[in-house]
Enzyme design. Structure first.
Site, PDB file in Angstrom:
ATOM      1  N   GLU A 302      28.392   6.554  -5.915  1.00 36.89           N
ATOM      2  CA  GLU A 302      29.750   6.312  -6.411  1.00 36.89           C
ATOM      3  C   GLU A 302      30.491   7.598  -6.744  1.00 36.89           C
ATOM      4  O   GLU A 302      30.885   7.830  -7.899  1.00 36.89           O
ATOM      5  CB  GLU A 302      29.708   5.380  -7.623  1.00 36.89           C
ATOM      6  CG  GLU A 302      29.204   4.006  -7.251  1.00 36.89           C
ATOM      7  CD  GLU A 302      29.091   3.075  -8.445  1.00 36.89           C
ATOM      8  OE1 GLU A 302      29.457   3.479  -9.555  1.00 36.89           O
ATOM      9  OE2 GLU A 302      28.618   1.949  -8.257  1.00 36.89           O
ATOM     10  N   GLU A 422      24.882  -1.444  -3.140  1.00 36.13           N
ATOM     11  CA  GLU A 422      24.789  -2.249  -4.361  1.00 36.13           C
ATOM     12  C   GLU A 422      25.681  -3.465  -4.169  1.00 36.13           C
ATOM     13  O   GLU A 422      26.795  -3.351  -3.660  1.00 36.13           O
ATOM     14  CB  GLU A 422      25.263  -1.484  -5.600  1.00 36.13           C
ATOM     15  CG  GLU A 422      24.424  -0.295  -5.987  1.00 36.13           C
ATOM     16  CD  GLU A 422      24.966   0.406  -7.244  1.00 36.13           C
ATOM     17  OE1 GLU A 422      25.834  -0.190  -7.931  1.00 36.13           O
ATOM     18  OE2 GLU A 422      24.532   1.527  -7.524  1.00 36.13           O
TER      19      GLU A 422
END
Length: 691
Positions: A302, A422
């Protein structure tokens, strides 16, 4: 994830600081020693300027033959001076400035761009340079004719061998060892036990083919300049990796919370961050270069950056880090020369601009053993239960379909595999039940499996301990796991709800549900091992399943509040759909007093379950946090306690309620019942009364 429990996938917005001055210079790029001539474009920008100082960004785009090793020179017209540089070695002699490549960015392929930046000082003015020279030749705005000298061999030839699409396909499905090796400061800090080989063996036995091991390194290495990783920590990471490989799992390792702990500061501290980044990856690369090709590396989790002028600049910064990562791994030798490497989009989101930016990076690298990665946590209002997002509806489905389509069309259709590194719902947590109603959650999970599978996306479930109990190695919700497992190969039918509410008083009438067949056909309705009778207990007409009044009367029995019976609708494929038969009376509430830090509403739920809460001022405008909607965020602002017969209003809610104003709360229950309640805040005191 970028916090212990939750992380948002939605786009962050950066503020533009200072003026931006852009100068594009197209000209002739000629390397020394009679290297082939080539065209180039130089972009000099000043994204930030303050009294006496500024930040500059320089990009050189090669429009012709590849060059290996570069020197860029220019003259400052206003007496500026360079005080700090990154991604290049910059020296000055008066107004004359020379920038030379670093070891990791010496090569500029055709149509590729190399960038560097610096902080500088100024006194009388900060006029941009008007002329640049590359390797001693001034940019003139023309493309030269190549000499007969052979073109140099590129520094980074595409690695041979490997089939990235096949490798990523073989990784489906995947599972995340969340909140463990990524926990801060150590493996058990966030509530999970130490990893055992038995855990990894269980994951494999449950049908998973890959495991993502998020690792946070920032608390486990020494200071600059070597940033030496703690030997005990590195050994522990290697042990877990080896255990997983021994169970025949593909394994993905990354730099996880490092992304927001220090990598995010790259725009303002490029030299130190890049040195730290490359030092860590060099040690990881050397440690694992002899490992099986089933070990996969992901550059950053991220990625996000502070102090940029916006996403475009952040995309470019991420490109620099991703390119440095790929080149470093390829040059480290062993199996790293052909190992699958995974590159994220900015924030790992699926916005088209970020997908396009990553596609450009992958295309420029020319490396066939690379996969792209994004994360997916669903349509945000549904994922956290805010703004009335209580159901898996058209908004939730369209968000999923659009995102997966963009990812497929941008990458998979072009032969670049994608890992959804994810996925889950942000508020799904076994310690906070009821935020997402179970039936709605089941529909979401079923759809993710189908929509990802049909687009050839490999998915890796984010599990921080909410799905698999790490202590007994059993699924906390076996029905949810069974549905996920079925979704890897087929579809399961669902329905408009998994609940039928029956009033505890009055005549019992028939109740209907709408079936979402998803390609299946209805087979039977069962209570345990008992098969209910079609026509007597229920009827099916098209996609409408109706339970008769006689069957419901039998199923609710003495109408004890709560779940009286559980049925299963069986279909020609997939798993059965559960249906709870619930007896209820409309909930009631009473007056209360308290404080903004401790206020509970006495609530007799009487068999019902809370879906959401609205909050409005007398004029009808939304009250409390997120004042763009009257529907407040479940658990963050309010929380039911069914055992205590209360609803807690959180301090976070009262922190954004106007003092002295009465707020009307409307509680929506899953039976369809709505009740209203009024609260008034006066300083830190709160009073509540039945509306």
């Amino acid at each position: 994830m970028n916090s212990q429990y939750l992380r948002t996938t939605y786009r962050r917005v950066s503020l533009v600081v200072g003026a931006v001055v852009t100068l594009l210079l197209a000209g002739l790029m000629v390397a020394g020693n009679a290297q082939a001539a080539a065209g180039c474009q130089v972009a000099y920008t000043v994204p930030s300027q303050w009294q006496g100082g500024f930040t500059a960004d320089v990009k050189v785009t090669n429009l012709g033959d590849a060059v290996n090793g570069w020197t860029l020179t220019w003259t400052f017209p206003s007496g500026q001076r360079v005080t700090q540089a990154w991604n290049a070695t910059v020296t000055s002699s008066g107004d004359q400035v020379t920038a030379k490549n670093m070891s990791y960015n010496a090569a500029i392929a055709t149509n590729a761009t190399v960038g560097f930046g610096f902080n500088g000082s100024w006194t009388g003015g900060n006029t941009a340079p008007t002329s640049f020279a590359l390797n001693g030749v001034t940019c003139t705005g023309a493309v030269g004719t190549p000499t007969p000298t052979p073109t140099p061999t590129p520094t980074d030839p595409p690695p041979a061998g490997g089939d990235a699409m096949a490798t990523v396909a073989a990784m489906q499905p995947g599972w995340n060892l969340g909140n463990t090796m990524d926990a801060i400061p150590d493996e058990t800090a966030w509530g999970n036990p130490l990893v055992t080989q038995a855990l990894l063996r269980q994951i494999k036995s449950q049908g998973y083919n890959s495991i993502r091991i998020p690792v946070t390194w920032s608390n486990h290495h020494g200071p600059a300049p070597t940033y030496t990783i703690d030997a005990v920590w590195l050994s522990r990471v290697r042990q877990v990796v080896d255990w997983a490989l021994a169970e025949n799992l593909y394994v993905l390792v990354n730099l996880h919370h490092d992304s927001w702990q220090w990598i995010n500061g790259y725009p303002g501290d490029r030299t130190n961050v890049m040195n730290r980044y490359t030092a860590l990856w060099t040690q990881i690369a050397i440690t694992f270069r002899g490992h099986s090709s089933k070990l996969v590396f992901e550059s950053i989790n991220e990625p996000q950056f502070t102090g940029t002028s916006g996403d475009a600049q952040s995309d470019e910064i991420l490109r620099e880090l991703n390119v440095a990562f790929v080149r470093l791994l390829r040059q480290s030798g062993g199996n790293n020369t052909t190992r699958l490497l995974v590159l994220p989009t900015l924030y790992t989101n699926s916005n088209q601009a970020q997908l396009d930016a990553l596609l450009t990076t992958i295309s420029q690298l020319g490396d066939k053993n690379i996969a792209a990665t994004v994360h997916f946590y669903g349509w945000w209002p549904f994922s956290v239960n805010i703004a009335g997002g209580t159901r898996y509806d058209a908004n939730v489905e369209q968000d999923m379909v659009d995102g997966f389509d963009r990812v497929h069309d941008t990458f998979v259709a072009k032969g670049i595999p994608v890992i959804v590194g994810e996925w889950a719902l942000l508020s799904y947590d076994y310690t906070r039940p009821g935020i997402i109603e179970r039936g709605e959650l089941l529909k979401f999970f079923e759809a993710v499996g189908y929509q990802a599978r049909t687009r050839k996306l490999t998915t890796m479930l984010w599990d921080a301990g909410s799905f698999l109990n790490r202590n007994d190695l059993q699924w906390r919700d076996p029905g949810l796991y069974a549905l996920m497992k079925a979704s890897w190969t087929t579809r399961s039918a669902t329905a408009s709800s998994d609940q039928i509410y029956v009033r505890r008083t009055g005549t019992i009438t028939s109740k209907s549900l709408t079936l979402n067949l998803n390609g299946a056909s209805f087979r039977s309705l069962r209570q345990g091992s008992t098969v209910l009778t079609n026509g007597t207990d229920y009827t099916v007409s098209g996609t409408t399943l109706t339970l008769t009044s006689a069957a419901l009367t039998r199923l609710v029995g003495n109408r004890t509040p709560g779940v009286n019976a559980t049925l299963e609708a069986h279909f020609s494929q997939g798993v059965p759909w559960p249906i709870s038969i619930i007896s209820y009376d409309p909930p009631t509430q009473t007056t209360a007093t308290g404080t903004t830090s401790s206020f509970t509403i006495p609530t007799q739920f009487r068999g019902d379950q809370l879906a959401t809460m609205e909050a409005k001022y007398a004029d009808g405008s939304p009250a409390g946090p997120a004042n763009w909607t009257s529907y407040k965020e479940f658990w963050s602002n309010f929380q039911p306690d069914y055992a205590a017969n209360t609803i807690l209003l959180k301090p976070e809610f009262f922190a954004e309620v106007n003092d002295g104003s009465t707020v009307t709360l409307t509680f929506h229950f899953w039976s369809g019942t709505q009740i209203t309640y009024r609260v008034t805040k006066s300083g830190t005191s709160v009073t509540g009364s039945v509306s």
